[in-house]
Design a protein around this motif. Structure first.
Motif, short mmCIF file in Angstrom:
data_model
loop_
_atom_site.label_atom_id
_atom_site.label_comp_id
_atom_site.label_asym_id
_atom_site.label_seq_id
_atom_site.Cartn_x
_atom_site.Cartn_y
_atom_site.Cartn_z
N LYS A 35 -7.61 1.47 114.19
CA LYS A 35 -7.83 1.09 115.60
C LYS A 35 -9.20 0.43 115.78
CE LYS A 35 -4.09 3.27 117.14
NZ LYS A 35 -2.92 2.47 117.56
N ARG A 36 -9.97 0.42 114.73
CA ARG A 36 -11.27 -0.24 114.74
C ARG A 36 -11.35 -1.17 113.54
NH1 ARG A 36 -10.84 1.71 118.91
NH2 ARG A 36 -12.09 3.31 119.93
N ASP A 56 -23.17 -2.41 108.23
CA ASP A 56 -21.76 -2.43 108.65
C ASP A 56 -21.64 -1.90 110.08
OD1 ASP A 56 -21.14 -3.37 106.19
OD2 ASP A 56 -19.67 -1.84 105.70
N VAL A 57 -20.69 -2.46 110.80
CA VAL A 57 -20.46 -2.03 112.19
C VAL A 57 -18.96 -1.85 112.42
CG1 VAL A 57 -22.50 -3.22 113.11
CG2 VAL A 57 -20.33 -4.44 112.99
N LEU A 58 -18.62 -1.11 113.46
CA LEU A 58 -17.21 -0.98 113.87
C LEU A 58 -17.01 -1.70 115.20
CD1 LEU A 58 -16.29 2.75 113.05
CD2 LEU A 58 -15.97 0.71 111.63
N ILE A 59 -15.87 -2.34 115.31
CA ILE A 59 -15.54 -3.12 116.50
C ILE A 59 -14.23 -2.60 117.11
CG2 ILE A 59 -14.86 -5.46 117.28
CD1 ILE A 59 -17.80 -5.19 116.35
N ARG A 60 -14.25 -2.42 118.41
CA ARG A 60 -13.03 -2.01 119.11
C ARG A 60 -12.43 -3.20 119.85
NH1 ARG A 60 -11.81 -0.68 124.30
NH2 ARG A 60 -13.94 -0.54 125.07
N PRO A 61 -11.17 -3.53 119.58
CA PRO A 61 -10.56 -4.65 120.33
C PRO A 61 -10.48 -4.28 121.82
CG PRO A 61 -9.15 -3.92 118.52
CD PRO A 61 -10.23 -2.90 118.65
N TYR A 62 -10.60 -5.25 122.68
CA TYR A 62 -10.42 -4.99 124.11
C TYR A 62 -8.95 -4.63 124.35
CZ TYR A 62 -15.06 -6.82 125.06
OH TYR A 62 -16.43 -7.01 125.11
N SER A 63 -8.74 -3.58 125.16
CA SER A 63 -7.36 -3.22 125.43
C SER A 63 -6.78 -4.14 126.49
CB SER A 63 -7.27 -1.75 125.87
OG SER A 63 -8.33 -1.43 126.71
N ALA A 64 -5.45 -4.11 126.60
CA ALA A 64 -4.76 -5.02 127.54
C ALA A 64 -5.31 -4.80 128.95
CB ALA A 64 -3.27 -4.76 127.50
N GLY A 65 -5.69 -5.89 129.58
CA GLY A 65 -6.16 -5.81 130.96
C GLY A 65 -7.64 -5.47 131.08
N VAL A 118 -20.42 -8.37 121.08
CA VAL A 118 -19.04 -8.73 120.74
C VAL A 118 -18.95 -9.52 119.43
CG1 VAL A 118 -18.22 -8.76 123.13
CG2 VAL A 118 -19.19 -10.85 122.14
N VAL A 119 -17.81 -9.36 118.78
CA VAL A 119 -17.47 -10.22 117.64
C VAL A 119 -16.47 -11.25 118.15
CG1 VAL A 119 -16.28 -10.32 115.41
CG2 VAL A 119 -17.94 -8.52 115.85
N LEU A 178 -12.70 -13.64 121.79
CA LEU A 178 -13.31 -12.35 121.46
C LEU A 178 -12.36 -11.46 120.66
CD1 LEU A 178 -15.10 -11.32 124.80
CD2 LEU A 178 -15.91 -12.81 122.97
N LEU A 179 -12.88 -10.87 119.58
CA LEU A 179 -12.08 -9.93 118.80
C LEU A 179 -12.26 -8.50 119.29
CD1 LEU A 179 -12.07 -12.36 116.77
CD2 LEU A 179 -12.01 -10.65 114.98
N GLY A 180 -13.42 -8.22 119.83
CA GLY A 180 -13.66 -6.88 120.32
C GLY A 180 -15.14 -6.62 120.49
N ARG A 181 -15.47 -5.39 120.92
CA ARG A 181 -16.87 -5.06 121.17
C ARG A 181 -17.37 -4.00 120.19
NH1 ARG A 181 -17.83 -1.82 126.63
NH2 ARG A 181 -19.77 -1.49 125.51
#
Lengths: 121, 158
Positions: free
Chosen positions: A27-28, A47-56, A65-66, A112-115
């Motif tokens: 999920k990351r 190294d970093v972890l990125i969370r995709p933006y959820s729908a909406g 952001v990546v 954007l891929l995520g934050r």
């Protein structure tokens, strides 16, 4: 609001077991930092972890952001400097040494891929 | 934890995400343009002051032409170097907010690049001095954008 005014700190992205588990569950996304434009928040080789933006969900100014580079086949990590309904303006944390929206222009949200959630180090 | 992360990085490197600037290190300094522009001034002076041989001896004339050719070659090379260093500052260092602060910035670089071209194909102490003075103006603006006072110092005494 500029990155300098938002007081983004490394402590905001400390390690959490929850994030590590979510990464294990795919999920990351994990990325490795290259370059200097996010110093001293992020250093090359970390190294970093990125969370995709959820729908909406909408990104906010100050999100780290990546994104896909608008013109090249590579991923960038930047801070959202300003955001409007149509476009997002990005800056490096170390704005003086950053290639960002001042060079390649504003981007749209689809790039954007995520934050950033965690700096693993 | 650190051991785990180190092992993870080694066994399964993550894809790179770039936090980049175009200059690999962000190190810019108009001193590079200044040294080249000074060389142009110096070579122009040497060309105009080079004395012709007083004799008809072939070797003296060969030496004269050899020296003159070298001076011309260096003048052209350093004119081109000055233009290159200026263009790097213009395109890579200066950003739109600098232009707001210094609205004549584009004009200055354009005039400086033109002067560098003139120095390349002419022998003109006027254009050489003009080039150096444009580099001095760039120097002043550059260090103002960094909020630093850096003295304009020439390597060659006038």
């Amino acid at each position: 609001m500029g990155p300098g005014e938002q007081k983004i700190e490394r402590a905001d992205f400390g390690f959490s077991v929850r994030e590590a588990l979510l990464w294990a569950l795919r999920k990351r996304q994990r990325f490795s930092i290259a370059g200097l434009s996010m110093e001293p928040l992020l250093s090359a080789g970390e190294d970093v972890l990125i969370r995709p933006y959820s729908a909406g969900e909408r990104p906010h100014a100050g999100d780290v952001v990546v994104l896909k580079h608008p013109a090249k086949e590579l991923h960038l990590i930047k801070i959202i400097h300003r955001i409007s309904a149509e476009e997002i303006e990005l800056r490096g944390f170390n704005a003086e040494h950053s290639t960002d929206s001042r060079d390649f222009g504003n981007v749209d949200e689809a790039k954007l891929l995520g934050r950033l959630t965690v700096i693993l180090g | 934890m650190k051991y785990f992360l180190r092992t993870l990085k080694r066994l399964s490197p993550a894809p790179l995400v770039h936090a980049h600037c175009d200059g690999p290190c962000g190190v810019y300094d108009p001193a590079q343009a200044r040294v080249s522009a000074e060389a142009v001034v110096s070579m122009t002076k040497k060309i105009t002051e080079l004395e012709r041989p007083k004799s008809d001896a072939a070797e003296d004339w060969a030496n004269y032409h050899n020296t003159l050719s070298r001076y011309i070659s260096i003048k052209e090379e350093e004119s081109e170097n000055t233009k290159h260093h200026l263009l790097v500052l213009w395109t890579d260092y200066f950003k739109p907010e600098h232009l707001e602060q210094f609205p004549d910035l584009h004009g200055l670089f354009w005039k400086a690049a033109k002067a560098a071209s003139a120095c390349k194909h002419e022998v003109s102490s006027h254009h050489a001095e003009e080039l150096l003075s444009f580099v001095e103006q760039v120097h002043k603006i550059f260090w103002q954008t960094k909020d630093r006072e850096v003295e304009w110092v020439l390597a060659n005494k006038k």
